[in-house]
Design a protein around this motif. Structure first.
Motif, PDB file in Angstrom:
ATOM      1  N   GLU A 245      -4.975   4.067   6.170  1.00  0.00           N
ATOM      2  CA  GLU A 245      -5.656   3.663   4.942  1.00  0.00           C
ATOM      3  C   GLU A 245      -4.802   2.758   4.065  1.00  0.00           C
ATOM      4  N   HIS A 246      -3.519   3.085   3.927  1.00  0.00           N
ATOM      5  CA  HIS A 246      -2.690   2.392   2.943  1.00  0.00           C
ATOM      6  C   HIS A 246      -1.804   1.306   3.541  1.00  0.00           C
TER       7      HIS A 246
ATOM      8  N   LEU B  28       1.489   4.194  -2.852  1.00  0.00           N
ATOM      9  CA  LEU B  28       1.251   5.590  -2.492  1.00  0.00           C
ATOM     10  C   LEU B  28       2.458   6.472  -2.785  1.00  0.00           C
TER      11      LEU B  28
ATOM     12  N   GLU C 216      -3.056   8.391   6.311  1.00  0.00           N
ATOM     13  CA  GLU C 216      -2.557   7.608   5.175  1.00  0.00           C
ATOM     14  C   GLU C 216      -1.995   6.267   5.623  1.00  0.00           C
TER      15      GLU C 216
ATOM     16  N   GLY D 112       0.806  -1.211   0.000  1.00  0.00           N
ATOM     17  CA  GLY D 112       0.000   0.000   0.000  1.00  0.00           C
ATOM     18  C   GLY D 112       0.839   1.260   0.000  1.00  0.00           C
ATOM     19  N   LEU D 113       1.848   1.312   0.870  1.00  0.00           N
ATOM     20  CA  LEU D 113       2.720   2.487   0.913  1.00  0.00           C
ATOM     21  C   LEU D 113       3.599   2.575  -0.333  1.00  0.00           C
TER      22      LEU D 113
END
Length: 319
Positions: free
Chosen positions: A265-266, A32, A262, A28-29
């Motif tokens: 979420e990520h 991002l 963030e 996820g990161l």
């Protein structure tokens, strides 16, 4: 300055008392930030932050007389929690000095763990109170100005170096500098090509100001991130950073809080702003390094309530 041998020794001493926290790639990161990201999840450590490592290392180094007299710590939150909990586990009497601005959860946990809690009107007064109690016979467990504590925090970097895949740049949050001093020492010894970056929030800029001035200087504190709010770094942490750290990046409080949202979420982790500040800084590092960047993030702590984060997010217009 400490070396890798002191960190190795600290790792052996504290192994039975702390968690070897996960070091994991974060898809996820990575998506991002546009670069591969590996996270060291110190928010899963005992007491919710890396601070348990340094506190435990110091407590285990005490003589019988020092144990009997008791210890004192000054803290904006996480160090106080760590010392209170780990001292109770090791049957050492602890006094924790915190400013009234420290998170209510931190105050409650320290007191519930059996520590004697002293409240002050600010961090300057907190440090002065701790120094007075030290002079009265307690052993000061300083949050960062102690080679034993720095070696304990350095075990984060030791594990990161051992457990992570390829890395080019590692970002570490900075308060008084104990974590980044230890992590940078370990990484530069074990992965000498890796760059180490510090991250501070505006209004808690003790290390960046010290590096600009050529030595520790007092700073005015205004950041909401109390766990990074040291009134000055020490000569010891300054020397480590000056020798081993690439640069210290400073981000606004609002971006640190946005980073918490963030991360939730990520990365699916609930972190405090002292860790959330890593994401806006990581974007800066990614832009500077370019497409070959492989980022490591030391997610240092998770001691913020949902109410804390939502209140800050509302204050900064992030909701």
């Amino acid at each position: 300055m400490i070396g890798i041998s002191e960190i190795d020794s600290a790792a052996e001493r504290i192994a039975a008392h702390v968690v070897r926290t996960p070091t994991v790639p974060s898809p996820g990161l990575s998506a991002l930030l546009g670069a591969p990201v590996t996270a060291k999840l110190e928010l899963l450590q005992r007491t919710g932050s890396f601070k348990a490592r340094g506190a435990t290392a110091k407590l285990l180094s005490l003589s019988e007389a020092e144990r009997a007299a008791g210890v004192v710590a000054v803290s904006g939150g996480n160090h106080g929690i760590a010392l209170a909990v780990m001292a109770a586990a090791l049957e050492v009497k602890a006094t924790v000095v915190m400013p009234r601005s420290a998170p209510a959860r931190s105050l409650r946990i320290a007191e519930e763990s059996g520590a004697s809690l002293r409240l002050t009107d600010g961090m300057d007064e907190a440090f002065a109170t701790a120094a007075r109690l030290r002079d009265e016979g307690l052993t000061l467990v300083h949050p960062f100005d102690d080679p034993v504590v720095i070696a304990g925090q350095g075990t984060v970097g030791l594990e990161f170096a051992q457990d992570a895949g390829p890395l080019t740049d590692v970002l570490v949050s900075v308060g008084g500098g104990g974590l980044i001093a230890g992590v940078a020492t370990a990484l530069r010894a074990l992965r000498p090509g890796v760059r180490v970056w510090g991250v501070e929030t505006e209004g808690a800029e003790a290390l960046s100001r010290a590096l600009a001035a050529g030595g520790p200087v007092p700073v005015a504190l205004s950041s909401v991130v109390t766990t990074l709010s040291a009134p000055a770094v020490s000569e010891l942490t300054y020397e480590h950073a000056a020798a081993l750290v690439e640069e210290v990046l400073v981000v606004p409080d609002a971006e640190a809080v946005r980073g918490c949202l963030e991360l939730a979420e990520h990365a699916k982790v609930w972190a405090e702003p002292a860790a959330g500040c890593l994401l806006p800084a990581a974007r800066q590092v990614r832009e500077r390094v370019g497409a070959d960047a492989r980022l490591g993030l030391v997610v240092c702590g998770g001691n913020a309530t949902t109410g804390d984060i939502m209140a800050w997010a509302d204050r900064f217009g992030l909701l």
